[in-house]
Design a protein around this motif. Structure first.
Motif, PDB file in Angstrom:
ATOM      1  N   LEU A 400      36.106  -2.207 -23.836  1.00 42.13           N
ATOM      2  CA  LEU A 400      35.233  -2.397 -22.875  1.00 42.13           C
ATOM      3  C   LEU A 400      34.713  -1.298 -22.479  1.00 42.13           C
ATOM      4  CD1 LEU A 400      37.379  -3.440 -20.077  1.00 42.13           C
ATOM      5  CD2 LEU A 400      36.478  -4.965 -21.801  1.00 42.13           C
ATOM      6  N   LEU A 401      33.032  -2.199 -22.647  1.00 44.62           N
ATOM      7  CA  LEU A 401      31.942  -1.121 -22.319  1.00 44.62           C
ATOM      8  C   LEU A 401      31.442  -1.788 -21.056  1.00 44.62           C
ATOM      9  CD1 LEU A 401      29.997  -0.953 -25.447  1.00 44.62           C
ATOM     10  CD2 LEU A 401      31.342   1.002 -24.688  1.00 44.62           C
ATOM     11  N   VAL A 402      31.211  -0.527 -19.883  1.00 42.15           N
ATOM     12  CA  VAL A 402      31.140  -1.090 -18.625  1.00 42.15           C
ATOM     13  C   VAL A 402      30.144   0.039 -18.340  1.00 42.15           C
ATOM     14  CG1 VAL A 402      31.676  -0.739 -16.160  1.00 42.15           C
ATOM     15  CG2 VAL A 402      33.193  -1.596 -18.056  1.00 42.15           C
ATOM     16  N   ILE A 403      27.905  -0.709 -17.530  1.00 45.34           N
ATOM     17  CA  ILE A 403      27.472   0.699 -16.608  1.00 45.34           C
ATOM     18  C   ILE A 403      27.926   0.115 -15.297  1.00 45.34           C
ATOM     19  CG2 ILE A 403      25.856  -1.732 -16.930  1.00 45.34           C
ATOM     20  CD1 ILE A 403      24.397   0.601 -18.523  1.00 45.34           C
ATOM     21  N   MET A 404      27.737   0.646 -14.678  1.00 43.97           N
ATOM     22  CA  MET A 404      27.763   1.567 -13.491  1.00 43.97           C
ATOM     23  C   MET A 404      26.684   2.320 -13.039  1.00 43.97           C
ATOM     24  SD  MET A 404      31.118   4.396 -13.957  1.00 43.97           S
ATOM     25  CE  MET A 404      31.951   2.402 -15.378  1.00 43.97           C
ATOM     26  N   ASN A 405      26.569   1.736 -11.480  1.00 44.19           N
ATOM     27  CA  ASN A 405      25.595   2.990 -11.206  1.00 44.19           C
ATOM     28  C   ASN A 405      26.818   3.802 -10.102  1.00 44.19           C
ATOM     29  OD1 ASN A 405      23.512   1.791 -11.934  1.00 44.19           O
ATOM     30  ND2 ASN A 405      23.232   0.249 -10.386  1.00 44.19           N
ATOM     31  N   SER A 406      26.270   4.957  -9.646  1.00 46.26           N
ATOM     32  CA  SER A 406      27.309   5.793  -8.480  1.00 46.26           C
ATOM     33  C   SER A 406      26.501   5.572  -7.542  1.00 46.26           C
ATOM     34  CB  SER A 406      26.565   7.393  -8.849  1.00 46.26           C
ATOM     35  OG  SER A 406      25.095   7.350  -8.289  1.00 46.26           O
ATOM     36  N   ASP A 407      27.493   5.785  -6.406  1.00 46.49           N
ATOM     37  CA  ASP A 407      27.209   5.539  -4.541  1.00 46.49           C
ATOM     38  C   ASP A 407      26.339   6.767  -4.277  1.00 46.49           C
ATOM     39  OD1 ASP A 407      30.928   4.495  -4.244  1.00 46.49           O
ATOM     40  OD2 ASP A 407      29.466   3.947  -4.748  1.00 46.49           O
ATOM     41  N   ASP A 408      25.860   7.882  -5.381  1.00 40.13           N
ATOM     42  CA  ASP A 408      25.088   8.928  -4.133  1.00 40.13           C
ATOM     43  C   ASP A 408      23.779   9.223  -5.027  1.00 40.13           C
ATOM     44  OD1 ASP A 408      26.703  11.325  -5.345  1.00 40.13           O
ATOM     45  OD2 ASP A 408      26.513  10.081  -6.314  1.00 40.13           O
ATOM     46  N   TYR A 409      23.892   8.328  -5.959  1.00 32.16           N
ATOM     47  CA  TYR A 409      22.031   6.904  -6.503  1.00 32.16           C
ATOM     48  C   TYR A 409      22.437   8.804  -7.837  1.00 32.16           C
ATOM     49  CZ  TYR A 409      20.969   5.246  -2.747  1.00 32.16           C
ATOM     50  OH  TYR A 409      20.943   3.986  -1.395  1.00 32.16           O
ATOM     51  N   LYS A 410      23.829   9.241  -8.055  1.00 32.25           N
ATOM     52  CA  LYS A 410      23.237   9.510  -9.332  1.00 32.25           C
ATOM     53  C   LYS A 410      22.763   8.946 -10.380  1.00 32.25           C
ATOM     54  CE  LYS A 410      26.826  13.024  -8.371  1.00 32.25           C
ATOM     55  NZ  LYS A 410      28.563  13.200  -8.913  1.00 32.25           N
ATOM     56  N   PRO A 411      22.360   9.572 -11.957  1.00 39.44           N
ATOM     57  CA  PRO A 411      22.117   8.808 -13.121  1.00 39.44           C
ATOM     58  C   PRO A 411      23.388   7.830 -13.529  1.00 39.44           C
ATOM     59  CG  PRO A 411      21.539  11.052 -13.111  1.00 39.44           C
ATOM     60  CD  PRO A 411      22.645  10.921 -12.167  1.00 39.44           C
ATOM     61  N   THR A 412      22.258   7.109 -14.156  1.00 39.60           N
ATOM     62  CA  THR A 412      23.637   5.405 -14.370  1.00 39.60           C
ATOM     63  C   THR A 412      24.120   5.790 -15.573  1.00 39.60           C
ATOM     64  OG1 THR A 412      21.994   3.875 -13.082  1.00 39.60           O
ATOM     65  CG2 THR A 412      23.933   3.090 -15.310  1.00 39.60           C
TER      66      THR A 412
END
Length: 558
Positions: A400-412
């Protein structure tokens, strides 16, 4: 139809569509009126078995109602995806839900089974038989060529002194070693194909039994393996070595005697699987047509926003909208199955795995979940801490490949998972700069050449990296595109490694080649806010329209 206030519709003839149908053909699985029975029997290519519809209905093995075990189920709730009995109707269970007769559900399923059987017998089985035959021929040729090589080496060795006997023996030994390695590869491929043929034969027998079965539960629970069998192994052909003799030079005997070329074999499983993908692509060369064609428009699958689609096979498509339901429709517009997310919040993306299971991402509880088609049970496979999953895709190797955002606005970032184990993180380029914008919506897919393609609408771009995570290119629209006007959403790839992405604001689809070169738009099929994209095994494109709730099927290849 309201089951509490109206009678059930009469059964209509499948052929003429207008008359009542008191008869039923158990071979063709269709309803017949008296006038059409004779016409049906005129097809002498099949031995028909026509019985009264009442007889057929009374001999069907209906499932028992879960609420009233002493009652047989005659209706099926499409929203709950369960059968129920008339007592459930009287007790007002499933009130307001869409309902059909269980007979209609089984008829639809058997139509799919009939097509599955035809594909197995007419297409898949003959291809495997042909490949098995080709390998047998290669094994015969291997022995012959090995003998020719050994003879040539011996003949050349007759001109040498006894000092070179060791060299001769070593080279013959190398030939035998190459033959052994080659034989192992061919035998392994032959065994795998023979095993698959056995599985196909068993599947054909099982499907035939199901077509003749009156056991509703068995028919309903059947899971097709056609998608698995369609992925043909490569037509394995290993380049054989040859012997190149040289003139005798006593001072340089070893170099001058000659050498065997290296045996060309798949070095490891990844090379072998890449050759499979290459074989699939080469057998289906599909060029773009000048004018893409709208095949069908499936109207109003959702009465509100439609976000995405994912093809399960060539006749069934998963969809997701603005609610917490993921729905499986067939290409005739019938609802096959509904899944409610664990968190009861809408999923952010959906995908289909190699074995046909559904995968979805849930931002609310920060999970990636898998739904087994066998029992529709939801299993959480990945739970994130400090990150929210966005897009997801299943790779050609079953990861599986998952793209994700961080809760503290770190780079995706993009993360590769084997099961629930994190095996790779892709986040920065060679200069340490973020590859993707922070936050915003993003979708992900893997190309046939194993590139990882991300639609990053925050960056107004398609970002493509190779399997190792190195940036290959960024696409922000054709050269004439006004900066910021390109807002990509859904993304998919086809059998030719072309990349397709939905340009939602401009109501069109961009088609790129595998190196990021713009090829053309799809902008002539009356597209309105295209958002989700998926292709089936024949490269037919399915487009989810965000505002209309429609799904459009488009042909863009020859």
């Amino acid at each position: 139809m309201d089951p509490w206030n109206s009678a059930q519709d009469v059964v209509r003839c499948t052929l003429c569509k207008t008359s009542d149908a008191p008869m039923y053909c158990e071979v063709c699985h269709i309803n017949l009126c008296k006038d059409c029975v004779e016409k049906h029997f005129s097809d002498s290519s099949i031995v028909h078995k026509v019985v009264s519809l009442q007889h057929y209905l009374t001999t069907l093995s209906y499932p028992k109602c879960m609420t009233h075990p002493d009652q047989q189920c005659e209706l099926h709730c499409e929203q709950c995806d369960i059968p129920f009995c008339t007592l459930c109707v009287l007790s007002r269970k499933h009130l307001g839900h869409s309902q059909v007769s269980i007979l209609k559900t089984i008829e639809i399923k058997k139509e799919v089974l009939q097509r599955e059987l035809q594909e197995l017998e007419k297409s898949i089985y003959p291809k495997y038989k042909e490949m098995a035959s080709n390998i047998s021929v290669q094994k015969d040729d291997l022995g012959k060529i090995s003998k020719i090589l050994s003879t040539a080496i011996n003949k050349h060795g007759e001109f040498w002194h006894r000092e070179v006997d060791t060299i001769i023996k070593n080279l013959i030994s190398k030939v035998e070693e190459m033959e052994s390695k080659h034989l192992v590869v061919l035998t392994k491929a032959e065994d795998e194909i023979t095993h698959t043929i056995s599985e196909i034969t068993k599947s054909i027998a099982d499907v035939k039994k199901l077509l003749d079965s009156k056991d509703v539960c068995r028919v309903s629970e059947h899971k097709s393996r056609n998608a698995e069998f369609r992925r043909l192994p490569p037509k394995l052909k290993v380049s054989l070595p040859n012997f190149r003799p040289k003139e005798i030079n006593t001072d340089q005997m070893i170099e001058q005697f000659g050498s065997l070329s290296e045996l060309s074999l798949p070095r490891e499983e990844q090379d072998y699987r890449l050759s499979i993908q290459g074989a699939e692509s080469s057998t289906q060369d599909r060029s773009l047509i000048d004018e893409p064609r709208l095949i069908t428009s499936l109207k109003r699958w959702y009465n509100y926003e439609l976000y995405g689609v994912a093809c399960l096979n060539d006749v069934e498509i998963w969809t997701r909208g603005g609610d917490n339901m993921i729905k499986l429709f067939n290409i005739w517009g019938d609802l096959v199955m509904s899944i409610q997310t664990k968190s009861r919040m809408r999923p952010l993306d959906i995908a289909v795995t190699l074995n046909g299971d559904l995968v979805y991402t849930d931002e609310e509880n920060k999970t990636v979940n898998k739904v087994k088609m066998m029992n529709a049970q939801i299993q959480t496979v990945i739970t994130l801490q400090g990150w929210k999953p966005l897009g997801v895709c299943s790779t050609f190797f079953g990861e599986l490949l998952v793209i994700m955002n961080s809760d503290d606005y770190k780079p995706t970032k993009v993360v590769r998972y084997s099961g629930s184990i994190e095996t790779q993180i892709i986040q920065y380029n060679d200069r340490g700069k973020p590859l993707y914008s922070s936050n915003d919506t993003k979708y992900i897919t893997e190309n046939k050449n194993l590139d990882i393609c991300v639609s990053d609408n925050g960056a107004h771009a398609i970002v493509v990296v190779n399997q190792a995570g190195k940036l290959r290119f960024t696409y922000s629209g054709p050269p004439s595109t006004t900066k910021g006007s390109f807002v990509p959403y859904g993304i998919t790839t086809d059998s030719q490694s072309r990349i397709l992405t939905a340009d939602i604001n401009n109501h069109r689809i961009h088609i790129l080649d595998q190196d990021g070169q713009f090829l053309r738009y799809i902008d002539n099929c009356h597209l309105q806010t295209p958002r989700g994209l998926s292709v089936d095994t024949k490269d037919n494109l399915y487009v989810a329209e965000y505002k209309t709730g429609n799904v459009k099927k488009i042909q863009y290849y020859m």
